[in-house]
Motif scaffolding. Structure first.
Motif, short mmCIF file in Angstrom:
data_model
loop_
_atom_site.label_atom_id
_atom_site.label_comp_id
_atom_site.label_asym_id
_atom_site.label_seq_id
_atom_site.Cartn_x
_atom_site.Cartn_y
_atom_site.Cartn_z
N LEU A 1 -6.12 -30.90 11.87
CA LEU A 1 -6.94 -29.82 11.06
C LEU A 1 -8.28 -30.56 10.52
N PHE A 2 -7.79 -31.66 9.73
CA PHE A 2 -9.04 -31.98 9.01
C PHE A 2 -9.95 -32.93 9.82
N ALA A 3 -9.40 -33.63 10.90
CA ALA A 3 -10.39 -34.23 11.75
C ALA A 3 -11.31 -33.14 12.38
N ARG A 4 -10.63 -31.97 12.75
CA ARG A 4 -11.61 -30.88 13.35
C ARG A 4 -12.40 -30.39 12.37
N ILE A 5 -12.15 -30.22 11.19
CA ILE A 5 -12.86 -29.64 9.92
C ILE A 5 -14.11 -30.86 10.11
N ALA A 6 -14.00 -31.96 10.09
CA ALA A 6 -14.85 -33.22 9.93
C ALA A 6 -15.78 -33.20 11.51
N GLY A 7 -15.50 -32.21 12.52
CA GLY A 7 -16.38 -32.30 13.40
C GLY A 7 -15.81 -33.03 14.43
N HIS A 8 -14.67 -33.70 14.66
CA HIS A 8 -14.32 -34.30 15.65
C HIS A 8 -13.68 -33.55 16.98
N ASP A 9 -13.61 -34.14 18.15
CA ASP A 9 -12.91 -33.28 19.06
C ASP A 9 -11.54 -33.80 19.29
N VAL A 10 -10.49 -33.07 18.92
CA VAL A 10 -9.32 -33.39 18.60
C VAL A 10 -8.38 -33.08 19.82
N THR A 11 -7.44 -34.06 20.13
CA THR A 11 -6.35 -33.94 21.06
C THR A 11 -4.91 -34.56 20.37
N LEU A 12 -4.14 -33.70 20.47
CA LEU A 12 -2.81 -33.93 20.14
C LEU A 12 -1.94 -34.44 21.04
N LEU A 13 -1.10 -35.63 20.69
CA LEU A 13 -0.14 -36.14 21.78
C LEU A 13 1.33 -36.23 21.02
N ASP A 14 2.27 -35.64 21.79
CA ASP A 14 3.82 -35.68 21.08
C ASP A 14 4.73 -35.71 22.22
N MET A 15 6.01 -35.96 21.99
CA MET A 15 7.11 -35.83 22.89
C MET A 15 7.82 -34.35 22.58
N SER A 16 7.46 -33.55 21.96
CA SER A 16 8.04 -32.03 21.79
C SER A 16 7.28 -31.32 22.54
N ALA A 17 7.81 -30.75 23.58
CA ALA A 17 6.91 -29.40 24.33
C ALA A 17 6.73 -28.27 23.17
N GLU A 18 7.74 -28.07 22.45
CA GLU A 18 7.58 -27.14 21.41
C GLU A 18 6.55 -27.14 20.43
N ARG A 19 6.56 -28.25 19.96
CA ARG A 19 5.40 -28.39 18.83
C ARG A 19 4.07 -28.57 19.27
N ALA B 1 2.44 -42.33 27.98
CA ALA B 1 1.00 -42.11 26.94
C ALA B 1 -0.34 -42.75 27.68
N THR B 2 0.06 -43.99 28.08
CA THR B 2 -1.07 -44.66 28.51
C THR B 2 -1.96 -43.91 29.64
N ASP B 3 -1.05 -43.64 30.72
CA ASP B 3 -1.58 -42.84 31.85
C ASP B 3 -2.26 -41.30 31.28
N LEU B 4 -1.67 -40.73 30.43
CA LEU B 4 -2.16 -39.55 29.75
C LEU B 4 -3.53 -39.68 29.26
N VAL B 5 -3.70 -40.65 28.44
CA VAL B 5 -4.82 -41.14 27.77
C VAL B 5 -5.98 -41.41 28.74
N ARG B 6 -5.69 -42.30 29.85
CA ARG B 6 -6.54 -42.63 30.51
C ARG B 6 -7.19 -41.56 31.29
N GLU B 7 -6.27 -40.47 31.68
CA GLU B 7 -6.83 -39.53 32.43
C GLU B 7 -7.50 -38.58 31.59
N ALA B 8 -7.11 -38.31 30.27
CA ALA B 8 -8.04 -37.66 29.48
C ALA B 8 -9.50 -37.99 29.08
N THR B 9 -9.59 -39.43 29.10
CA THR B 9 -10.77 -39.85 28.51
C THR B 9 -11.50 -40.75 29.64
N GLY B 10 -11.16 -40.58 31.00
CA GLY B 10 -11.98 -41.12 32.13
C GLY B 10 -11.77 -42.55 31.93
#
Length: 339
Positions: free
Chosen positions: A177-195, A215-224
């Motif tokens: 939330l505070f990264a977004r307030i600071a103007g960042h483009d924010v993505t969350l990574l977790d193992m819990s589908a519910e969260r 996580a390595t594959d997910l980050v690679r795909e998300a950031t080119g």
């Protein structure tokens, strides 16, 4: 006064304890209003905290009202306050450099000394911040959000930074939330589908589900393939922290928000070729508390969505023990102590 006491791991009881006496000079007596339940409190209950002596009154996310002030205290009786629970010595090298959050001899309420799961508590006046228009219920959320706000400030990342927050618990969500307030483009990574579903549907964050792919594959795909400009790890998981080094873009920053007991191992060639910055972030400072309070007043923090569970002091022994194991739907629980 009533107090919730963790006598030993797994043993949480409501006791009658002597109320604090008249505050000494520089201190104030506070009637506790609301107390947030933190992951640290669950760890204490479960016997997983490495540096804690039992019995202990827990509770360090606190709001209250001044009911008596010691000599030299510039706080009026009846003043609603947010409690900064990090009691610093004021003399060590960190304190002299304006960093009481990492004081050499720091004592945290509810951890190193008894906290606020009780009706009254004595606190140094320098650790009491006027609530300045916040409700006492909202004021109790300031401390846990200040952890993330401090981490974001420590990152020195600029608006537009492509940011990954690993861990969608309360601290991770606050950081996001505070990264977004600071103007960042924010993505969350977790193992819990519910969260992750909560983060996406209720808070509007982009998410990566670590249970579905590496996580390595997910980050690679998300950031080119470039990695994230800044990564905050709020998991408290050694493997997650060590893996996070690979998620950083060249010239990027890794901020360790959570703490692990183990040594952290990483590839020095990978670290150097990225010219990475590695930052530790501990607790929070007055500036972070003030930033959080202002953001809540401005409506930038959806507290009504974050606080999912409530209880009373009388029911805390039962409810905290249950919530330590029943996590479904739980983001942040708050104890209503005073009226």
């Amino acid at each position: 006064m009533k107090a919730v006491v963790c006598r030993s791991p797994g043993e949480l009881v409501l006791e009658d304890r002597p109320a604090p006496s008249t505050p000494p000079p520089g201190w104030a007596l506070v009637a506790v209003s609301h107390v947030g339940i933190c992951g640290t409190d669950y760890h204490i209950f479960e016997g997983k905290h490495p540096f804690l002596a039992y019995p202990r009154i827990m509770g360090h996310e606190v709001s209250g009202t001044v009911i008596e002030a010691g000599d030299g205290v510039d706080l009026a009786v009846g003043e609603p306050v947010v409690i900064n629970p990090y009691l610093a010595c004021g003399k060590c090298i960190a304190c002299r450099q304006g960093k009481p959050n990492c004081c050499v001899r720091i004592e945290v309420l509810g951890v190193h000394r008894d906290g606020a799961m009780c009706e009254r508590i004595l606190v140094p006046a320098q650790n009491l911040y006027p609530a300045n228009g916040l409700s006492l219920a909202d004021a109790a959320a300031v401390e846990f959000l200040a952890i993330g706000a401090h981490a974001v400030r420590r990152s020195l990342a600029q608006p537009g930074a492509r940011t990954l927050v690993i861990g969608a618990g309360p601290i991770g969500l606050g950081t996001a939330l505070f990264a977004r307030i600071a103007g960042h483009d924010v993505t969350l990574l977790d193992m819990s589908a519910e969260r992750l579903d909560f983060a996406a549907s209720e808070l509007g964050f982009a998410t990566l589900d670590g249970s579905q792919a590496s996580a390595t594959d997910l980050v690679r795909e998300a950031t080119g393939g470039e990695g994230f400009d800044v990564v905050f790890d709020a998991t408290g998981n050694t493997q997650s922290v060590q893996s996070a080094f690979a998620h950083i873009a060249h010239g990027g920053t890794l901020v360790l928000v959570s703490v692990v007991k183990d040594d952290i191992l990483f590839s020095d060639p990978e670290f150097h070729k990225r010219e990475m910055t590695l930052i530790g972030s501990r607790n929070a400072l007055r500036a972070d508390f003030d930033h959080v309070a202002a953001s809540i007043r401005d409506g930038a923090v959806p507290l009504a969505k974050l606080v999912t569970h409530r209880t009373t002091l009388d029911e805390t022994p039962r409810d905290l023990a249950r919530w330590a194991h029943e996590k479904s739907g739980l983001i942040k629980a708050v104890i209503e102590v005073g009226s």
